[in-house]
Design a protein around this motif. Sequence first.
Motif, PDB file in Angstrom:
ATOM      1  N   THR A   5      50.920  50.725  44.548  1.00  0.00           N
ATOM      2  CA  THR A   5      51.751  50.308  45.673  1.00  0.00           C
ATOM      3  C   THR A   5      50.936  49.734  46.818  1.00  0.00           C
ATOM      4  O   THR A   5      51.462  49.014  47.640  1.00  0.00           O
ATOM      5  CB  THR A   5      52.607  51.469  46.199  1.00  0.00           C
ATOM      6  N   THR A   6      49.654  50.036  46.889  1.00  0.00           N
ATOM      7  CA  THR A   6      48.835  49.568  47.998  1.00  0.00           C
ATOM      8  C   THR A   6      47.725  48.613  47.567  1.00  0.00           C
ATOM      9  O   THR A   6      46.957  48.156  48.406  1.00  0.00           O
ATOM     10  CB  THR A   6      48.200  50.764  48.737  1.00  0.00           C
ATOM     11  N   LEU A   7      47.623  48.289  46.304  1.00  0.00           N
ATOM     12  CA  LEU A   7      46.571  47.399  45.826  1.00  0.00           C
ATOM     13  C   LEU A   7      47.036  45.947  45.800  1.00  0.00           C
ATOM     14  O   LEU A   7      48.195  45.660  45.533  1.00  0.00           O
ATOM     15  CB  LEU A   7      46.141  47.802  44.410  1.00  0.00           C
ATOM     16  N   SER A   8      46.091  45.057  46.041  1.00  0.00           N
ATOM     17  CA  SER A   8      46.399  43.629  45.914  1.00  0.00           C
ATOM     18  C   SER A   8      46.514  43.293  44.429  1.00  0.00           C
ATOM     19  O   SER A   8      46.119  44.088  43.559  1.00  0.00           O
ATOM     20  CB  SER A   8      45.286  42.792  46.543  1.00  0.00           C
ATOM     21  N   GLU A   9      47.018  42.114  44.113  1.00  0.00           N
ATOM     22  CA  GLU A   9      47.131  41.695  42.714  1.00  0.00           C
ATOM     23  C   GLU A   9      45.761  41.653  42.032  1.00  0.00           C
ATOM     24  O   GLU A   9      45.621  42.027  40.878  1.00  0.00           O
ATOM     25  CB  GLU A   9      47.833  40.340  42.605  1.00  0.00           C
ATOM     26  N   VAL A  10      44.749  41.206  42.735  1.00  0.00           N
ATOM     27  CA  VAL A  10      43.378  41.149  42.192  1.00  0.00           C
ATOM     28  C   VAL A  10      42.881  42.562  41.885  1.00  0.00           C
ATOM     29  O   VAL A  10      42.305  42.819  40.819  1.00  0.00           O
ATOM     30  CB  VAL A  10      42.423  40.432  43.178  1.00  0.00           C
ATOM     31  N   GLN A  11      43.125  43.496  42.794  1.00  0.00           N
ATOM     32  CA  GLN A  11      42.708  44.875  42.589  1.00  0.00           C
ATOM     33  C   GLN A  11      43.466  45.514  41.420  1.00  0.00           C
ATOM     34  O   GLN A  11      42.884  46.259  40.633  1.00  0.00           O
ATOM     35  CB  GLN A  11      42.934  45.694  43.857  1.00  0.00           C
ATOM     36  N   LYS A  12      44.761  45.228  41.304  1.00  0.00           N
ATOM     37  CA  LYS A  12      45.552  45.754  40.186  1.00  0.00           C
ATOM     38  C   LYS A  12      44.982  45.290  38.852  1.00  0.00           C
ATOM     39  O   LYS A  12      44.853  46.071  37.912  1.00  0.00           O
ATOM     40  CB  LYS A  12      47.008  45.311  40.303  1.00  0.00           C
ATOM     41  N   GLU A  13      44.639  44.017  38.751  1.00  0.00           N
ATOM     42  CA  GLU A  13      44.095  43.478  37.511  1.00  0.00           C
ATOM     43  C   GLU A  13      42.754  44.126  37.176  1.00  0.00           C
ATOM     44  O   GLU A  13      42.481  44.427  36.014  1.00  0.00           O
ATOM     45  CB  GLU A  13      43.941  41.956  37.599  1.00  0.00           C
TER      46      GLU A  13
END
Length: 53
Positions: A5-13
């Motif tokens: 919920t708090t991560l950017s798309e780059v961080q999620k990947e």
Amino acid sequence: MNEFTTLSEVQKEKVRQERPRWCRIEYKGINGWAAVRYFREGSWEEGANLDDD
């Protein structure tokens, strides 16, 4: 807590690549594990039998 919920798309990947998800599978009497990336939602038909060649 849902970390996504708090991560950017780059961080999620990055997290997905570092911690892949696995499924326990059974095929022709052999049990094992396969990474989720090899499956897609809805790709299995209820009652299908992969042992029939």
